[in-house]
Each structure stands twice: as C-alpha cells, then as structure tokens.
Enzyme design. Structure first.
Site, PDB file in Angstrom:
ATOM      1  N   GLY A  38       0.833  -1.208   0.000  1.00  0.00           N
ATOM      2  CA  GLY A  38       0.000   0.000   0.000  1.00  0.00           C
ATOM      3  C   GLY A  38       0.868   1.259   0.000  1.00  0.00           C
ATOM      4  N   ASP A  53       1.276  -4.809  10.590  1.00  0.00           N
ATOM      5  CA  ASP A  53       1.094  -6.013   9.786  1.00  0.00           C
ATOM      6  C   ASP A  53       0.081  -6.927  10.476  1.00  0.00           C
ATOM      7  OD1 ASP A  53       1.651  -8.556   8.411  1.00  0.00           O
ATOM      8  OD2 ASP A  53       3.350  -7.420   7.592  1.00  0.00           O
ATOM      9  N   PHE A  75      -9.389  -5.866   3.417  1.00  0.00           N
ATOM     10  CA  PHE A  75      -8.783  -5.895   2.077  1.00  0.00           C
ATOM     11  C   PHE A  75      -7.355  -6.437   2.105  1.00  0.00           C
ATOM     12  CE2 PHE A  75     -11.908  -2.499   1.915  1.00  0.00           C
ATOM     13  CZ  PHE A  75     -12.498  -2.665   0.672  1.00  0.00           C
ATOM     14  N   TYR A 143      -4.143 -18.389  -4.166  1.00  0.00           N
ATOM     15  CA  TYR A 143      -4.716 -17.086  -3.798  1.00  0.00           C
ATOM     16  C   TYR A 143      -6.234 -17.211  -3.607  1.00  0.00           C
ATOM     17  CZ  TYR A 143      -6.853 -12.553  -4.597  1.00  0.00           C
ATOM     18  OH  TYR A 143      -7.657 -11.448  -4.488  1.00  0.00           O
ATOM     19  N   PHE A 171     -14.663  -9.218  -9.871  1.00  0.00           N
ATOM     20  CA  PHE A 171     -14.091  -9.646 -11.144  1.00  0.00           C
ATOM     21  C   PHE A 171     -12.870  -8.731 -11.373  1.00  0.00           C
ATOM     22  CE2 PHE A 171     -16.623 -13.185 -12.710  1.00  0.00           C
ATOM     23  CZ  PHE A 171     -17.371 -13.358 -11.558  1.00  0.00           C
ATOM     24  N   PHE A 210      -1.292 -11.967 -23.890  1.00  0.00           N
ATOM     25  CA  PHE A 210      -1.035 -13.335 -23.432  1.00  0.00           C
ATOM     26  C   PHE A 210      -2.005 -14.331 -24.068  1.00  0.00           C
ATOM     27  CE2 PHE A 210       0.686 -11.427 -19.233  1.00  0.00           C
ATOM     28  CZ  PHE A 210       1.958 -11.303 -19.776  1.00  0.00           C
ATOM     29  N   ARG A 223     -12.510 -10.683 -20.071  1.00  0.00           N
ATOM     30  CA  ARG A 223     -12.681 -10.389 -18.648  1.00  0.00           C
ATOM     31  C   ARG A 223     -13.773  -9.343 -18.463  1.00  0.00           C
ATOM     32  NH1 ARG A 223     -10.247 -14.215 -18.599  1.00  0.00           N
ATOM     33  NH2 ARG A 223      -8.339 -14.825 -17.547  1.00  0.00           N
ATOM     34  N   ASP A 285      -4.655 -18.805 -16.885  1.00  0.00           N
ATOM     35  CA  ASP A 285      -5.705 -17.860 -17.303  1.00  0.00           C
ATOM     36  C   ASP A 285      -6.894 -18.599 -17.918  1.00  0.00           C
ATOM     37  OD1 ASP A 285      -4.730 -15.390 -16.585  1.00  0.00           O
ATOM     38  OD2 ASP A 285      -3.710 -15.029 -18.496  1.00  0.00           O
TER      39      ASP A 285
HETATM   40  N1  UDP Z   1      -3.019  -9.753 -19.973  1.00  0.00           N
HETATM   41  C1  UDP Z   1      -2.252  -9.649 -21.122  1.00  0.00           C
HETATM   42  N2  UDP Z   1      -1.056  -9.017 -21.041  1.00  0.00           N
HETATM   43  C2  UDP Z   1      -0.570  -8.466 -19.874  1.00  0.00           C
HETATM   44  C3  UDP Z   1      -1.383  -8.568 -18.719  1.00  0.00           C
HETATM   45  C4  UDP Z   1      -2.591  -9.224 -18.803  1.00  0.00           C
HETATM   46  O1  UDP Z   1      -2.635 -10.129 -22.191  1.00  0.00           O
HETATM   47  O2  UDP Z   1       0.542  -7.920 -19.877  1.00  0.00           O
HETATM   48  C5  UDP Z   1      -4.331 -10.449 -20.053  1.00  0.00           C
HETATM   49  C6  UDP Z   1      -4.433 -11.633 -19.103  1.00  0.00           C
HETATM   50  O3  UDP Z   1      -3.980 -12.799 -19.718  1.00  0.00           O
HETATM   51  C7  UDP Z   1      -5.933 -11.647 -18.810  1.00  0.00           C
HETATM   52  C8  UDP Z   1      -6.357 -10.181 -18.935  1.00  0.00           C
HETATM   53  O4  UDP Z   1      -5.314  -9.538 -19.644  1.00  0.00           O
HETATM   54  O5  UDP Z   1      -6.612 -12.382 -19.792  1.00  0.00           O
HETATM   55  C9  UDP Z   1      -6.523  -9.512 -17.585  1.00  0.00           C
HETATM   56  O6  UDP Z   1      -5.367  -9.756 -16.826  1.00  0.00           O
HETATM   57  P1  UDP Z   1      -5.098  -9.066 -15.434  1.00  0.00           P
HETATM   58  O7  UDP Z   1      -3.739  -9.549 -14.951  1.00  0.00           O
HETATM   59  O8  UDP Z   1      -5.303  -7.597 -15.547  1.00  0.00           O
HETATM   60  O9  UDP Z   1      -6.240  -9.640 -14.488  1.00  0.00           O
HETATM   61  P2  UDP Z   1      -6.666 -11.155 -14.155  1.00  0.00           P
HETATM   62  O10 UDP Z   1      -7.813 -11.474 -15.073  1.00  0.00           O
HETATM   63  O11 UDP Z   1      -5.486 -12.032 -14.325  1.00  0.00           O
HETATM   64  O12 UDP Z   1      -7.123 -11.056 -12.724  1.00  0.00           O
END
Ligand code: UDP
Length: 338
Positions: A38, A53, A75, A143, A171, A210, A223, A285
């Site tokens: 933070g 902590d 949080f 996680y 989400f 990705f 997403r 993912d």
């Molecule tokens: N993503 C991507 N390139 C990046 C970071 C994320 O393509 O450098 C994609 C990732 O594979 C996912 C979406 O973006 O499908 C959202 O990723 P993020 O890490 O923001 O959130 P998550 O869905 O993992 O919680």
C-alpha cells in the site's frame, strides 16, 4: 449518524477507494496497513493510518479493542495469482491465517459486521458464463483458495458467534477515483489496463497479449472489468444489507471485453496507438470470466462506470497525472522524457 470503521489494506487499490467513499459520507475511518504494497499517500487526509502487519495478532487485537466499530472491512492480502502458484503455502498461511485471527479478534471485541474483499478466482475455470453466485467453488489458485478459507471462517463465525458478513467477489477491478484523488499503483504492475495505458503513453515497453488461441471471438481472453468506485459503492450497500443477514455477491458488469478490445478502448480514449505484440498464453488464465451479478443488482447496486471506455478514461487521467504513481520514485523506463 457518523460511524467509525476499520479498513485493513486501506492504503491499497480497492481499499483506498472504499476509504474515500466512507470519508465522503462523513464517517470516521481507521486504516490498518503494513504499507508493504500500500501507499501512505493513498490514505486520504481525514483517515487515521495505523502502520501494522496483520501477522502481529496482539497489535491487531489492541487496535480492535479501541472500538466500537460500525464494521471491519478486510482488504489486506497478498493478491497476485501467479505468485501464489509459486508460493502456495505463503498465500494460504498469510492470507488465510492472518484473516482468521482478525475475525477471531473481531468476535472477541464485539464487532457485528465484517466485509470481505473476495475474488472471482474462487470459481477457477467456470462451467457456465456469466458465473452465478451459486456456481461451484473450485479455486483457480492458492490465492483464490486462501479467500475461500476466509469465506468459510466467516460462515462459522456467523453460525457460532452471530457475526454478520459480506463476501464480495470482484471480477477485474479497474479505473480510478473520478475526482482524481486516487488510482492504481502496483509494484510490480501486472494488470492489463495500467500496462496498456503506460504503453500508450510511451512509459513502458509494448504490451504482450497473453495468448491468441483461446476459444473467443478474437482468440484473446475475455474479462469483466468493474470500476473501483462502483466496487466501493457495493461495499457500502452490502454493509447496509448486513442487518438482514449475510451477503454473497459477484461484482462485475456482466459484460466481457477481450484483451484486444481493451487495447482498442485505450487507443480510442487516449487517441494514441498502443504498441503491443502477440504472445503466448499465461499459465492459469481461464478463457472467459464474466460476472452474473444478479444478487447485487437486485439489492440495488447500480454501477456508474459500466462502459469500458469510461473505466479506461478515469484510469488514464490518473496515470497521466501521476507518472511515478503515488510519489515513489519512478523506475527508469517510466520516467517521462524531458
Ligand atoms: N493480460 C495480457 N497481457 C498483460 C497482462 C494481462 O494479455 O501484460 C491479459 C491476461 O492474460 C488476462 C487479462 O489480460 O486475460 C486480464 O489480466 P489481469 O492480470 O489484468 O487480471 P486477471 O484477469 O489475471 O485477474
């Protein structure tokens, strides 16, 4: 009447926006944060910061003894899915055990309402999309599993001690305070929207997409991006509903956007090209995560920033104004050229 609230992790991204919402309506807020991830500057004036902590149970207990508390919002947690796949026991122990001790301390000091920052990662790779609140729980990572441990602990705290709780499964939290006071600043940054914005602003290398072979319309992951201020509003609403019993809500807009659609949105809002390259899948993912947020919507939750361009606009405004984030020195590659 103004109430006093404890917010663990209130110096973090979503927590700081909830603190802002509480202060804006005139409540007293104590933030409990280790400042490991933070930022001191994310705690708005008006809130009191206790730098502590959660791994220090007697310190936490001393803070809770100083009630009465209208509620505790929790949080503070480790929150990187990928990291949790490498360090499962750290996530299960730190997130799970620290939270269970916190809940125990809440019960000991007569706290009646508890609001948990939970996650859509509880659903792993879902069987149906949009994902209803009743979907099968099968966490996609340690996680997610650690958040499920906390949800279960709250269930028992309710059954045995009468603690009312809200489990809010986010989400993809995104965007920034529309008043420009707060934004998203992670180190390292792994989230798509800030990375795409920084690439557009020339502050980071091209974004890597990705995976382009998912079973989606353009082959990239889908997403459900939800504005951080809308999440904060949902917390306030959930709190109000906790007089009637417990709350379990999925929080998302019910609309999915692919990675390429996010890039196009940033290009549109920033009026700049986003340098990017197509890469391979990131392990873990799921192809599509979209919320069925029926429970929150029927309780009266009305997201104000449901459109992706509006979410991106607020995120862009904050990052544009804060090249080094919250004032921590900017790494070399994010320093604007002079
Ligand atoms: N993503 C991507 N390139 C990046 C970071 C994320 O393509 O450098 C994609 C990732 O594979 C996912 C979406 O973006 O499908 C959202 O990723 P993020 O890490 O923001 O959130 P998550 O869905 O993992 O919680």
């Amino acid at each position: 009447m103004a109430q006093r609230f404890l917010v663990t992790g209130g110096a973090g991204y979503v927590g700081s926006h909830l603190v802002a919402a509480l202060l804006d309506r005139g409540d007293d807020v104590v933030v409990l944060d280790s400042l490991r991830t933070g930022h001191r500057a994310a705690v708005l004036p008006g809130a009191r910061l206790v730098e502590l902590d959660l791994a220090d149970p007697s310190g936490v207990d001393a803070v809770l003894a100083d009630g009465p508390w209208g509620a505790v919002f929790h949080f503070a947690s480790l929150s990187l899915v990928g990291e949790s796949m490498r360090l499962p026991f750290r996530y299960l122990a730190e997130n799970g055990v620290n939270a269970i001790r916190l809940i125990e301390s809440c019960v000991r000091h007569g706290v009646e309402r508890f609001v948990l920052s939970s996650t859509a990662n509880l659903f792993g790779t879902p069987e149906t999309v949009p994902i209803p609140e009743t979907a099968r729980i099968d966490p996609g990572s340690p996680y997610g599993e650690s958040k499920w441990m906390i949800e279960r602990a709250l269930l028992w705290a309710g059954r045995i001690h009468g603690l009312h709780s809200a489990c809010l499964r986010y989400f993809n939290a995104a965007g920034a305070d529309p008043a420009g006071r707060l934004g998203e600043d992670h180190e390292p940054e792994t989230h798509l929207i800030p990375l795409v914005i920084d690439a557009a602003l020339g502050r980071r290398p091209p974004v890597e997409v990705f995976g382009t072979d998912y079973p989606t319309s353009d082959g990239t992951c889908i997403r459900d991006y939800v504005h951080v201020t809308d999440l904060a509003d949902a917390h306030l609403l959930a709190l109000a509903k906790l007089v009637d019993g417990n709350v379990t809500w999925n929080l998302g807009n019910g609309a999915g956007h692919s990675v390429l659609a996010v890039i196009r949105s940033v290009e549109h809002v920033a009026a700049r090209k986003v340098p990017h390259r197509l890469g391979t899948r990131r392990p873990g993912d799921p192809a599509v995560l979209v919320a069925g947020a029926k429970a929150a919507l029927s309780a009266g939750w009305r997201p104000k920033f449901a459109a992706l361009d509006d979410i991106v606009r607020t995120a862009l405004a904050w990052r544009d104004a804060h090249p080094g984030g919250y004032g921590d020195p900017a790494p070399e590659h994010v320093r604007p050229s002079s």
